[in-house]
Enzyme design. Structure first.
Site, short mmCIF file in Angstrom:
data_model
loop_
_atom_site.label_atom_id
_atom_site.label_comp_id
_atom_site.label_asym_id
_atom_site.label_seq_id
_atom_site.Cartn_x
_atom_site.Cartn_y
_atom_site.Cartn_z
N CYS A 67 -5.19 1.21 -4.15
CA CYS A 67 -5.86 1.70 -5.36
C CYS A 67 -7.38 1.57 -5.23
O CYS A 67 -8.11 2.26 -5.92
CB CYS A 67 -5.36 0.93 -6.57
SG CYS A 67 -5.34 -0.83 -6.29
N LYS A 92 9.79 -7.59 -11.59
CA LYS A 92 10.50 -6.45 -11.00
C LYS A 92 9.70 -5.89 -9.83
O LYS A 92 8.61 -5.34 -10.03
CB LYS A 92 10.70 -5.34 -12.04
CG LYS A 92 11.66 -4.27 -11.53
CD LYS A 92 11.47 -2.92 -12.16
CE LYS A 92 10.68 -1.96 -11.33
NZ LYS A 92 11.23 -1.61 -10.01
P1 TAP Z 1 4.65 3.74 -10.19
O1 TAP Z 1 5.58 4.86 -9.99
O2 TAP Z 1 3.85 3.73 -11.43
O3 TAP Z 1 5.56 2.43 -10.08
C1 TAP Z 1 5.04 1.13 -10.22
C2 TAP Z 1 6.13 0.20 -10.68
O4 TAP Z 1 6.55 0.61 -12.00
C3 TAP Z 1 7.41 0.24 -9.82
O5 TAP Z 1 7.96 -1.06 -9.77
C4 TAP Z 1 8.29 1.19 -10.59
O6 TAP Z 1 9.67 1.00 -10.37
C5 TAP Z 1 7.94 0.81 -12.02
N1 TAP Z 1 8.26 1.85 -13.00
C6 TAP Z 1 8.42 3.19 -12.80
N2 TAP Z 1 8.73 3.79 -13.96
C7 TAP Z 1 8.78 2.83 -14.91
C8 TAP Z 1 9.04 2.83 -16.31
N3 TAP Z 1 9.30 3.97 -16.96
N4 TAP Z 1 9.00 1.67 -16.99
C9 TAP Z 1 8.70 0.52 -16.34
N5 TAP Z 1 8.46 0.45 -15.02
C10 TAP Z 1 8.48 1.59 -14.31
O7 TAP Z 1 3.59 3.58 -9.05
P2 TAP Z 1 3.88 3.47 -7.49
O8 TAP Z 1 4.16 4.84 -7.02
O9 TAP Z 1 4.86 2.40 -7.25
O10 TAP Z 1 2.45 2.95 -6.96
C11 TAP Z 1 1.43 3.79 -6.66
C12 TAP Z 1 0.41 3.85 -7.80
O11 TAP Z 1 0.05 2.55 -8.23
C13 TAP Z 1 -0.89 4.49 -7.39
O12 TAP Z 1 -1.31 5.41 -8.36
C14 TAP Z 1 -1.89 3.34 -7.29
O13 TAP Z 1 -3.21 3.61 -7.52
C15 TAP Z 1 -1.37 2.42 -8.32
N6 TAP Z 1 -1.75 1.06 -7.95
C16 TAP Z 1 -2.76 0.47 -8.62
C17 TAP Z 1 -3.15 -0.80 -8.28
C18 TAP Z 1 -4.24 -1.47 -9.01
S1 TAP Z 1 -4.50 -3.00 -8.69
N7 TAP Z 1 -4.96 -0.87 -9.89
C19 TAP Z 1 -2.51 -1.50 -7.27
C20 TAP Z 1 -1.49 -0.87 -6.61
C21 TAP Z 1 -1.10 0.42 -6.99
P3 TAP Z 1 10.46 1.86 -9.23
O14 TAP Z 1 10.24 1.13 -7.97
O15 TAP Z 1 11.86 1.84 -9.65
O16 TAP Z 1 9.86 3.24 -9.24
#
Ligand code: TAP
Length: 437
Positions: A247, A138
């Site tokens: 991140c 996804k």
């Molecule tokens: P999230 O809101 O957590 O979303 C990440 C993914 O999870 C998206 O595909 C999102 O779908 C999905 N998601 C949201 N709610 C969900 C649920 N209840 N059940 C299952 N999946 C769900 O994060 P973001 O805003 O996309 O990314 C930013 C964050 O990711 C930052 O905090 C960053 O630090 C962290 N990050 C960490 C890393 C590593 S490697 N540690 C790498 C990249 C990012 P939708 O698109 O529909 O919201």
């Protein structure tokens, strides 16, 4: 359908289906059926198919990179590296099937965030496919285009139908179904710590395996004996690359007090020279933020904080934000403690090695970080002391596909990349065979 927006212009780029529960279940069931034949593919043939997939990515590298520039606002230089990283990770894990004994987890669900749509997808699907699993993936709703294209390229390369399926849709629908559907036996999640905790709790219900790559608030520690010119020149990209939506961003800068003023004087021109412009230009070092809502969130951290200095950003359409350096008044400051996920750097002085380690560790996160010093003993002592998954000395590297990547504390669980990732896509089965006649 969901509109996909170009963050550099604010205009609609494409419309992508937002799949529902029934379609997600159908994709998972196809993956479950495909597992039966995919696990039977001889290791040498599986390796060949992965290499063909890597070649298809390489043949379409420019197209994938341009798609990412438009969809995620990544600079063209970064986007080319990211597409090349998918190719490299596929080639790296294509070396695995012939060297592994037959232990697989049937269907793996991969949930990808918007900040690095291509590499993070590849870090999940390449080792999962190499280990003989089938994959449903996804992408984030904001950035689905390159993942959809990678799914098409996999099919064109000969990966059988159902083995690797991209399922665009909402996290609360598609992503959540990966957690609750019993045929998905492992979830690989990258994203925010809050959603990661909910996924881990959801997986507990079926004792489902989970890998989490979550947030970070990494420290860049600059000691007085360091090559200050080099450290100051490197510091902006360590936090402003990908507009700080990384991140691994070194968003906390710790500078030894005896060189604090001198270091800030060196840092200021480097920050002001950081080129924020149309990400399609070869000269761009930083593009826009991903969305209007995210820009509001990033701006809330600057609010009434003490701004040391800031760079320039375009004023027109799109979600632009200038590289900004803030002086932390105390370790309680919100911008010092929380992951901003934008081009905002917080600075604080420290007295000595012990205080530098204590300050670096004073966070719930532990993903990455850097140490700048000419003293090898100090570099090793501080490397031991800082609780984080990936550290670099006198540089800011966090990711090489042949070494493990992942976080300590609330930055995550498990390791991606390198030889370690394969273990998280396999299970150990012990079979006793009686030799009685
Ligand atoms: P999230 O809101 O957590 O979303 C990440 C993914 O999870 C998206 O595909 C999102 O779908 C999905 N998601 C949201 N709610 C969900 C649920 N209840 N059940 C299952 N999946 C769900 O994060 P973001 O805003 O996309 O990314 C930013 C964050 O990711 C930052 O905090 C960053 O630090 C962290 N990050 C960490 C890393 C590593 S490697 N540690 C790498 C990249 C990012 P939708 O698109 O529909 O919201």
């Amino acid at each position: 359908m969901t509109d996909v927006i170009n963050p550099a212009t604010g205009t609609v780029l494409a419309s992508v289906p937002s799949l529902g529960l029934a379609e997600t279940d159908a994709a998972i069931e196809r993956a479950q059926q495909a597992f039966g034949s995919w696990r039977q593919v001889a290791p040498g043939d599986r390796a060949r198919l992965l290499r063909r997939f890597a070649t298809a990515v390489d043949d379409h590298l420019a197209e994938l990179a341009e798609l990412e520039v438009r969809n995620a606002g990544h600079t063209i230089g970064n986007a080319r590296w990211e597409a090349g990283n998918v190719r490299d990770v596929l080639n790296y894990y294509a070396g695995a099937p012939e060297r592994m004994s037959g232990r697989q987890i049937p269907v793996v669900g991969i949930i990808v965030p918007w900040n690095f749509p291509m590499p993070i997808a590849g870090w999940g699907f390449a080792p999962a496919l190499a280990a003989g699993n089938t994959v449903v993936l996804k992408p984030a709703e904001l950035t689905p285009l390159t993942a959809i294209r990678l799914g098409e390229l996999a099919l064109e390369a000969g990966i059988p139908e159902g083995v690797f399926t991209v399922v665009p849709g909402a996290g609360s629908v598609v992503g959540q179904r990966f957690v609750t559907h019993p045929a998905v036996r492992k979830v690989c999640f990258t994203g925010s710590t809050g959603v990661g905790k909910a996924i881990m709790a959801g997986c507990a219900d079926q004792v489902k395996r989970v890998t989490l790559e979550l947030g970070g608030k990494s420290a860049n520690i600059v000691f007085a004996d360091a090559d200050l010119e080099k450290a100051a020149a490197a510091a902006p990209a360590s936090v402003f690359d990908n507009a700080g939506q990384d991140c691994c961003a070194r968003s906390r800068l710790l500078v030894q007090d005896s060189v604090y003023d001198r270091f800030l004087a060196l840092l200021e021109p480097a920050v002001k020279a950081f080129r924020v412009e149309d990400p399609a230009l070869a000269t761009a070092e930083m593009g826009p933020l991903i969305s209007a809502a995210h820009r509001t969130s990033v701006a809330s951290y600057v609010g009434d904080a003490e701004v040391a200095f800031a760079g320039e950003a375009p004023n027109g359409d799109g979600w632009w934000f200038p590289p900004t350096v803030l002086l932390a008044r105390s370790t309680g400051d919100r911008h010092w403690r929380e992951e901003v996920f934008g081009p905002v750097l917080s600075v604080l002085p420290f007295r000595d090695e012990a205080e530098a380690i204590a300050l670096a560790n004073d966070t719930e996160y532990g993903l990455s970080g850097s140490i700048w010093t000419r003293d090898l003993g100090q570099a090793l002592r501080v490397s031991r002391g800082v609780e984080t998954g990936a550290l670099s000395v006198n540089s800011h590297s966090s990711v090489r596909y042949w070494t493990p990547f992942g976080g300590m504390k609330q930055s995550g669980l498990g390791r991606e990349l390198g030889p370690d990732a394969l273990h998280s896509f396999t299970d150990v089965k012990n079979v006793f065979i009686s030799t009685d006649s």
